[in-house]
Scaffold this active site. Structure first.
Site, PDB file in Angstrom:
ATOM      1  CG  ASP A 201      -2.075   0.995   1.091  1.00 42.23           C
ATOM      2  OD1 ASP A 201      -3.073   0.721   0.402  1.00 42.23           O
ATOM      3  OD2 ASP A 201      -1.946   2.075   1.686  1.00 42.23           O
ATOM      4  CE1 TYR A 335      -4.344   6.728  -0.619  1.00 42.42           C
ATOM      5  CE2 TYR A 335      -3.410   6.895   1.584  1.00 42.42           C
ATOM      6  CZ  TYR A 335      -3.909   6.129   0.547  1.00 42.42           C
ATOM      7  OH  TYR A 335      -3.965   4.767   0.665  1.00 42.42           O
ATOM      8  CG  HIS A 394      -4.620  -3.813  -0.057  1.00 39.21           C
ATOM      9  ND1 HIS A 394      -4.004  -3.379  -1.222  1.00 39.21           N
ATOM     10  CD2 HIS A 394      -4.491  -2.794   0.831  1.00 39.21           C
ATOM     11  CE1 HIS A 394      -3.549  -2.162  -1.043  1.00 39.21           C
ATOM     12  NE2 HIS A 394      -3.813  -1.778   0.191  1.00 39.21           N
TER      13      HIS A 394
END
Length: 420
Positions: A201, A335, A394
Site C-alpha cells: 500500500d 495521500y 491487500h
C-alpha cells in the site's frame, strides 16, 4: 548508544512527553500510556452515534453497510478490550527519534539468530504498525515457524509521519521520497550498514522510492503492490488474459472503488473533521477500502468467521490506534502529499530513476488487482523474485503473517551475506 525513557500520551490533539535529553538525533525508548478519560470518551461517543438509514442495495456498492458498521461499533463498545493497543505495543521494544523535524516512532525487534538480515518494513493506509505485529515472530524467529536460523531478520517497523505514534508533520513536503530518505537515515542511526526494505500500500510507495534512491546500505526491496501500475496502467502489456484481467480490476478500482483515494489526495482536511470527531465515522472510512478486505472483515463481525488472522480484535486494534492518536486527518494528508495535484512533489515532477537494487514481488489473490509477472518485469528491470501466493489480500502481512514471512525469506534469501 545512549537511550532515554520517553512516554507519550495523546488525547485528541494534545501530546505530553517527558524526556531527559534534547539531542535531535537521539534514539529514546518509548511506551504508550492511554489516559482513562480517553477511553471513557470513546465509549461515550460510540453510544451517541447517529445512524443513517439502511443502504438501498444488498452489497457494498453504496458504501459500508449499516449492519456491518453497527456490529463493529457494538463490539468496540462492549466486547473489545480497549487496553489491547497499549498492551501489545508495550510488550515490544519501541523507540522514537527525530528525523528531518518529525518525531518518528518505531518498533525494533532483534532476532536471537546470528547473521540475521536487517529489514525495515512500512505499513500502509488504513493501516499502522499494528497490522505488522503478528509477522514479527515468523520473521525474527523462523525456527519456531518452520524456517531455518539463516532465514532470520532483525525487524524495524516505523510508523509513517502523521500515523499512529509518530508526530504529525507541521509543514508540507512529506511525500514518499522524503519518507524514504528518513527511513534510510533511521537505519543508519541504528547502525545497519546492510539492510533490505519491504512495503505494501503506501508502504509500497515508500519502498519503491527507497529502491530508486538506492541509499547506502540498501541491498534489495520487496513489495506486494505494484505502485507504477497506478501511474499509467494503459502503458502496461495487455496481450494475455491475466494482463487484461489486471487492467480491468484497476479500471474498476479507479471508477467505483477509490472514493477514499480521491478525497484524501484532494481534500484530506475535509474528511479529517469527521474522522477525529466520530469513532463510527472513522471505522466506516477505514473499512471502505477494498472489496476483498471489506467482506472478510464483515464476516468476522457478523458471522464470527474471521479470515485467518483478520479477527475483530485485530481489526479494532488498528482502528483504535487511529482514534487514540487522533491521526485520521494527518494520515489522510499523506495521500495529498503523495498523489495530490497541489502537493509540492507534483509541481515539478521528474522522471524517477530506475531501481538499482534487486526487487522481489509477491502478488496475493485478494489484492485490488493481481499483478502479472510481465508487469513486474516491465516496472523493475532488476526483478529477481516473483511469486503468486495462494492466500491473502491487500493487507497480506495482517491476514497471513506466516505465509507473508515465508515470501520475504524466499525473496531476500539470495541477498544474505555469507555466514561468518
Amino acid at each position: 548508544m545512549s537511550v532515554w525513557r520517553v512516554v507519550y500520551v495523546r488525547f485528541g490533539r494534545s501530546i505530553v512527553a517527558t524526556t531527559a535529553e534534547q539531542r535531535t538525533d537521539a534514539i529514546r525508548s518509548f511506551s504508550v500510556a492511554v489516559p482513562r478519560e480517553a477511553l471513557d470518551d470513546l465509549g461515550r461517543r460510540l453510544a451517541a452515534t447517529r445512524w443513517p438509514s439502511r443502504e438501498l442495495v444488498e452489497d457494498r456498492t453504496q458504501g459500508v453497510q449499516l449492519a456491518v458498521l453497527q456490529a463493529v461499533c457494538r463490539y468496540w463498545a462492549s466486547g473489545y478490550d480497549v487496553g489491547r493497543v497499549e498492551a501489545r505495543l508495550n510488550a515490544l521494544p519501541q523507540f522514537v527519534t527525530e528525523i528531518d523535524g518529525v518525531e518518528i516512532h518505531f518498533v525494533h525487534v532483534l532476532s536471537r539468530h546470528e547473521d540475521a538480515l536487517p529489514l525495515i518494513m512500512t505499513h500502509g493506509w488504513p493501516g499502522s504498525v499494528m497490522e505488522l505485529l503478528d509477522s514479527i515472530g515468523p520473521l525474527t524467529d523462523p525456527t519456531t515457524y518452520g524456517g531455518f536460523a539463516q532465514d532470520a531478520f532483525h525487524v524495524v517497523l516505523p510508523s509513517l509521519p502523521g500515523y499512529g505514534f509518530s508526530a504529525q508533520p507541521a509543514e508540507v513536503g512529506w511525500d514518499l521520497g522524503r519518507t524514504a530518505r528518513a527511513w534510510a537515515e533511521l537505519m543508519r542511526r541504528l547502525g545497519y550498514t546492510r539492510f533490505v526494505a519491504q512495503g505494501g500500500d503506501v508502504g509500497a510507495g515508500v519502498t519503491d522510492a527507497m529502491g530508486r534512491q538506492a541509499p547506502e546500505g540498501l541491498v534489495g526491496i520487496h513489495t506486494n503492490l505494484l505502485v507504477p501500475a497506478l501511474n499509467d496502467p494503459a502503458a502496461l502489456p495487455s496481450g494475455t488474459e491475466q494482463e487484461r484481467a489486471a487492467q480491468a480490476a484497476i479500471t474498476t478500482f479507479q471508477t467505483s472503488g477509490n472514493g477514499y483515494f480521491v478525497e484524501q489526495s484532494t481534500r484530506p482536511q475535509t474528511i479529517g473533521y469527521a474522522l477525529l470527531d466520530s469513532p463510527a465515522a472513522l471505522a466506516a472510512w477505514m473499512l471502505d477500502h477494498d472489496t476483498d478486505a471489506y467482506y472478510k472483515i464483515a464476516r468476522a463481525f457478523l458471522d464470527g468467521q474471521p479470515s485467518d488472522n483478520l479477527t475483530p480484535d485485530r481489526v479494532l486494534d488498528n482502528i483504535t490506534t487511529y482514534w487514540l492518536t487522533g491521526t485520521g486527518a494527518s494520515a489522510a494528508r499523506s495521500y495529498w502529499e503523495a498523489y495530490g495535484a497541489d502537493a509540492p512533489a507534483a509541481q515539478n515532477p521528474a522522471p524517477p530513476p530506475d531501481v538499482g537494487v534487486p526487487v522481489g514481488f509477491t502478488t496475493f489473490p485478494g489484492e485490488i488487482w493481481r499483478t502479472p509477472r510481465s508487469w513486474a518485469e516491465q516496472a523493475y528491470s532488476t526483478l529477481d523474485y516473483f511469486h503468486a501466493a495462494a492466500r491473502g489480500g491487500h493487507c497480506a502481512a495482517w491476514e497471513e503473517p506466516e505465509l507473508f514471512a515465508a515470501e520475504l525469506r524466499a525473496a531476500f534469501q539470495p541477498l544474505r551475506a555469507p555466514s561468518r
